[in-house]
Write a protein that holds these residues in place. Structure first.
Motif, PDB file in Angstrom:
ATOM      1  N   ALA A   1       0.858  -1.187   0.000  1.00  0.00           N
ATOM      2  CA  ALA A   1       0.000   0.000   0.000  1.00  0.00           C
ATOM      3  C   ALA A   1       0.892   1.235   0.000  1.00  0.00           C
ATOM      4  CB  ALA A   1      -0.901  -0.001   1.223  1.00  0.00           C
ATOM      5  N   PHE A   2       0.663   2.131  -0.939  1.00  0.00           N
ATOM      6  CA  PHE A   2       1.423   3.370  -1.038  1.00  0.00           C
ATOM      7  C   PHE A   2       0.517   4.529  -0.673  1.00  0.00           C
ATOM      8  CE2 PHE A   2       3.575   0.512  -3.970  1.00  0.00           C
ATOM      9  CZ  PHE A   2       4.908   0.692  -3.610  1.00  0.00           C
ATOM     10  N   GLY A   3       1.084   5.549  -0.056  1.00  0.00           N
ATOM     11  CA  GLY A   3       0.342   6.763   0.249  1.00  0.00           C
ATOM     12  C   GLY A   3       0.159   7.602  -1.002  1.00  0.00           C
ATOM     13  N   LEU A   4      -0.567   8.701  -0.873  1.00  0.00           N
ATOM     14  CA  LEU A   4      -0.846   9.539  -2.035  1.00  0.00           C
ATOM     15  C   LEU A   4       0.415  10.168  -2.616  1.00  0.00           C
ATOM     16  CD1 LEU A   4      -4.143  11.301  -0.924  1.00  0.00           C
ATOM     17  CD2 LEU A   4      -3.870   9.517  -2.630  1.00  0.00           C
ATOM     18  N   LEU A   5       1.450  10.373  -1.811  1.00  0.00           N
ATOM     19  CA  LEU A   5       2.675  11.004  -2.283  1.00  0.00           C
ATOM     20  C   LEU A   5       3.829  10.024  -2.416  1.00  0.00           C
ATOM     21  CD1 LEU A   5       2.507  14.319  -0.217  1.00  0.00           C
ATOM     22  CD2 LEU A   5       1.760  13.920  -2.563  1.00  0.00           C
ATOM     23  N   GLU A   6       3.591   8.749  -2.197  1.00  0.00           N
ATOM     24  CA  GLU A   6       4.644   7.741  -2.286  1.00  0.00           C
ATOM     25  C   GLU A   6       4.606   7.059  -3.642  1.00  0.00           C
ATOM     26  OE1 GLU A   6       5.117   6.031   2.171  1.00  0.00           O
ATOM     27  OE2 GLU A   6       3.350   5.389   1.064  1.00  0.00           O
ATOM     28  N   ARG A   7       5.713   6.377  -3.952  1.00  0.00           N
ATOM     29  CA  ARG A   7       5.798   5.591  -5.172  1.00  0.00           C
ATOM     30  C   ARG A   7       6.797   4.475  -4.953  1.00  0.00           C
ATOM     31  NH1 ARG A   7       7.393   8.009 -10.232  1.00  0.00           N
ATOM     32  NH2 ARG A   7       8.346   6.020 -10.586  1.00  0.00           N
ATOM     33  N   PRO A   8       6.759   3.425  -5.764  1.00  0.00           N
ATOM     34  CA  PRO A   8       7.704   2.323  -5.617  1.00  0.00           C
ATOM     35  C   PRO A   8       9.137   2.797  -5.862  1.00  0.00           C
ATOM     36  CG  PRO A   8       5.897   1.694  -7.063  1.00  0.00           C
ATOM     37  CD  PRO A   8       5.760   3.155  -6.799  1.00  0.00           C
TER      38      PRO A   8
ATOM     39  N   GLY B   1       7.479  -1.318 -26.363  1.00  0.00           N
ATOM     40  CA  GLY B   1       8.502  -2.303 -26.027  1.00  0.00           C
ATOM     41  C   GLY B   1       9.352  -1.905 -24.839  1.00  0.00           C
ATOM     42  N   ARG B   2       9.011  -0.799 -24.174  1.00  0.00           N
ATOM     43  CA  ARG B   2       9.744  -0.320 -23.008  1.00  0.00           C
ATOM     44  C   ARG B   2       8.812  -0.325 -21.801  1.00  0.00           C
ATOM     45  NH1 ARG B   2      11.865   5.606 -21.734  1.00  0.00           N
ATOM     46  NH2 ARG B   2      13.223   5.039 -20.011  1.00  0.00           N
ATOM     47  N   PRO B   3       9.291  -0.786 -20.640  1.00  0.00           N
ATOM     48  CA  PRO B   3       8.416  -0.816 -19.462  1.00  0.00           C
ATOM     49  C   PRO B   3       7.981   0.586 -19.028  1.00  0.00           C
ATOM     50  CG  PRO B   3      10.392  -2.120 -19.089  1.00  0.00           C
ATOM     51  CD  PRO B   3      10.598  -1.369 -20.361  1.00  0.00           C
ATOM     52  N   VAL B   4       6.788   0.666 -18.478  1.00  0.00           N
ATOM     53  CA  VAL B   4       6.267   1.886 -17.867  1.00  0.00           C
ATOM     54  C   VAL B   4       5.617   1.500 -16.548  1.00  0.00           C
ATOM     55  CG1 VAL B   4       5.868   3.134 -20.027  1.00  0.00           C
ATOM     56  CG2 VAL B   4       4.056   1.755 -19.060  1.00  0.00           C
ATOM     57  N   LEU B   5       5.463   2.475 -15.678  1.00  0.00           N
ATOM     58  CA  LEU B   5       4.813   2.254 -14.395  1.00  0.00           C
ATOM     59  C   LEU B   5       3.512   3.043 -14.411  1.00  0.00           C
ATOM     60  CD1 LEU B   5       5.167   0.940 -11.588  1.00  0.00           C
ATOM     61  CD2 LEU B   5       6.190   3.077 -10.845  1.00  0.00           C
ATOM     62  N   PHE B   6       2.388   2.331 -14.404  1.00  0.00           N
ATOM     63  CA  PHE B   6       1.088   2.989 -14.373  1.00  0.00           C
ATOM     64  C   PHE B   6       0.766   3.341 -12.930  1.00  0.00           C
ATOM     65  CE2 PHE B   6       0.670   0.676 -18.366  1.00  0.00           C
ATOM     66  CZ  PHE B   6       0.182   1.668 -19.188  1.00  0.00           C
ATOM     67  N   GLN B   7       0.389   4.603 -12.723  1.00  0.00           N
ATOM     68  CA  GLN B   7      -0.067   5.047 -11.419  1.00  0.00           C
ATOM     69  C   GLN B   7      -1.551   5.369 -11.564  1.00  0.00           C
ATOM     70  OE1 GLN B   7       1.693   8.682  -9.993  1.00  0.00           O
ATOM     71  NE2 GLN B   7       0.912   8.396  -7.927  1.00  0.00           N
ATOM     72  N   LEU B   8      -2.375   4.566 -10.940  1.00  0.00           N
ATOM     73  CA  LEU B   8      -3.819   4.734 -11.024  1.00  0.00           C
ATOM     74  C   LEU B   8      -4.329   5.322  -9.716  1.00  0.00           C
ATOM     75  CD1 LEU B   8      -4.669   1.246 -12.541  1.00  0.00           C
ATOM     76  CD2 LEU B   8      -4.236   3.373 -13.773  1.00  0.00           C
ATOM     77  N   HIS B   9      -5.012   6.436  -9.799  1.00  0.00           N
ATOM     78  CA  HIS B   9      -5.672   7.021  -8.629  1.00  0.00           C
ATOM     79  C   HIS B   9      -7.130   6.617  -8.740  1.00  0.00           C
ATOM     80  CE1 HIS B   9      -2.375   9.508  -7.144  1.00  0.00           C
ATOM     81  NE2 HIS B   9      -2.078   9.726  -8.412  1.00  0.00           N
ATOM     82  N   LEU B  10      -7.548   5.692  -7.906  1.00  0.00           N
ATOM     83  CA  LEU B  10      -8.932   5.231  -7.923  1.00  0.00           C
ATOM     84  C   LEU B  10      -9.734   6.085  -6.951  1.00  0.00           C
ATOM     85  CD1 LEU B  10      -8.094   1.429  -7.786  1.00  0.00           C
ATOM     86  CD2 LEU B  10      -8.721   2.753  -9.792  1.00  0.00           C
TER      87      LEU B  10
ATOM     88  N   ILE C   1     -15.201  11.382  -0.925  1.00  0.00           N
ATOM     89  CA  ILE C   1     -14.412  10.643  -1.908  1.00  0.00           C
ATOM     90  C   ILE C   1     -13.212  10.033  -1.211  1.00  0.00           C
ATOM     91  CG2 ILE C   1     -12.969  10.843  -3.968  1.00  0.00           C
ATOM     92  CD1 ILE C   1     -14.789  13.061  -4.923  1.00  0.00           C
ATOM     93  N   GLU C   2     -12.983   8.774  -1.469  1.00  0.00           N
ATOM     94  CA  GLU C   2     -11.817   8.082  -0.927  1.00  0.00           C
ATOM     95  C   GLU C   2     -10.880   7.781  -2.099  1.00  0.00           C
ATOM     96  OE1 GLU C   2     -11.016   3.804   1.082  1.00  0.00           O
ATOM     97  OE2 GLU C   2     -12.740   4.941   1.822  1.00  0.00           O
ATOM     98  N   ALA C   3      -9.650   8.316  -2.043  1.00  0.00           N
ATOM     99  CA  ALA C   3      -8.670   8.122  -3.117  1.00  0.00           C
ATOM    100  C   ALA C   3      -7.699   7.019  -2.727  1.00  0.00           C
ATOM    101  CB  ALA C   3      -7.922   9.416  -3.396  1.00  0.00           C
ATOM    102  N   THR C   4      -7.490   6.087  -3.633  1.00  0.00           N
ATOM    103  CA  THR C   4      -6.569   4.975  -3.413  1.00  0.00           C
ATOM    104  C   THR C   4      -5.559   4.939  -4.552  1.00  0.00           C
ATOM    105  OG1 THR C   4      -8.345   3.715  -2.373  1.00  0.00           O
ATOM    106  CG2 THR C   4      -6.404   2.480  -3.073  1.00  0.00           C
ATOM    107  N   PRO C   5      -4.263   5.138  -4.239  1.00  0.00           N
ATOM    108  CA  PRO C   5      -3.259   5.034  -5.305  1.00  0.00           C
ATOM    109  C   PRO C   5      -2.897   3.572  -5.561  1.00  0.00           C
ATOM    110  CG  PRO C   5      -2.216   5.751  -3.287  1.00  0.00           C
ATOM    111  CD  PRO C   5      -3.695   5.617  -3.002  1.00  0.00           C
ATOM    112  N   LEU C   6      -2.727   3.234  -6.813  1.00  0.00           N
ATOM    113  CA  LEU C   6      -2.401   1.873  -7.208  1.00  0.00           C
ATOM    114  C   LEU C   6      -1.340   1.944  -8.299  1.00  0.00           C
ATOM    115  CD1 LEU C   6      -3.205  -1.216  -7.167  1.00  0.00           C
ATOM    116  CD2 LEU C   6      -4.753  -0.633  -9.015  1.00  0.00           C
ATOM    117  N   PHE C   7      -0.256   1.196  -8.126  1.00  0.00           N
ATOM    118  CA  PHE C   7       0.818   1.166  -9.115  1.00  0.00           C
ATOM    119  C   PHE C   7       0.827  -0.188  -9.794  1.00  0.00           C
ATOM    120  CE2 PHE C   7       2.159   4.476  -6.254  1.00  0.00           C
ATOM    121  CZ  PHE C   7       2.694   5.426  -7.100  1.00  0.00           C
ATOM    122  N   TRP C   8       1.071  -0.175 -11.101  1.00  0.00           N
ATOM    123  CA  TRP C   8       1.161  -1.422 -11.846  1.00  0.00           C
ATOM    124  C   TRP C   8       2.168  -1.273 -12.979  1.00  0.00           C
ATOM    125  CZ3 TRP C   8      -0.105  -5.873 -10.188  1.00  0.00           C
ATOM    126  CH2 TRP C   8      -0.042  -6.967 -11.035  1.00  0.00           C
ATOM    127  N   PRO C   9       3.265  -2.055 -12.951  1.00  0.00           N
ATOM    128  CA  PRO C   9       4.218  -2.004 -14.056  1.00  0.00           C
ATOM    129  C   PRO C   9       3.708  -2.808 -15.247  1.00  0.00           C
ATOM    130  CG  PRO C   9       4.995  -3.498 -12.354  1.00  0.00           C
ATOM    131  CD  PRO C   9       3.711  -2.900 -11.861  1.00  0.00           C
TER     132      PRO C   9
END
Length: 104
Positions: A24-31, A93-102, A78-86
């Motif tokens: 679980a990441f906070g709103l200002l955190e990232r992997p 052909g290059r990896p990206v990191l999707f940051q989804l704010h649900l 409103i409840e905001a949930t950050p979700l990261f998905w590589p």
């Protein structure tokens, strides 16, 4: 589809997992990724709207890897949930990191 489980994708998956559970990441955190694996972040906001009691909060909990609330409680505001998905899109052909704010 199997890129995340391949040797090339495994470090990206490990950056969002902790003990085989989604971290679980906070709103200002990232992997944290090593500099050699730094990738661009693509951000999306997804707003979930619908009638009360249909499962919006349970869906966000499931996507975030957290247990769904056992009983129905109305979400106030409103409840905001950050979700990261590589991912590795086929077109680039290059990896990206999707940051989804649900937003629920």
């Amino acid at each position: 589809p199997g890129w995340l489980l391949s040797p090339a994708g495994r470090p990206y998956l490990d950056s969002i997992l902790h003990k085989n559970q989604r971290r679980a990441f906070g709103l200002l955190e990232r992997p944290a990724l090593p500099p050699a694996l730094a990738v661009p972040t693509v951000t999306y906001k997804l707003f979930l709207a619908g009638r009360s009691g249909v499962g919006k909060t349970a869906l966000v909990a499931w996507l975030g890897g957290t247990p769904a609330p056992p009983a129905h409680h109305e979400t106030l505001g409103i409840e905001a949930t950050p979700l990261f998905w590589p991912a590795k899109p086929r077109a680039s052909g290059r990896p990206v990191l999707f940051q989804l704010h649900l937003w629920d």
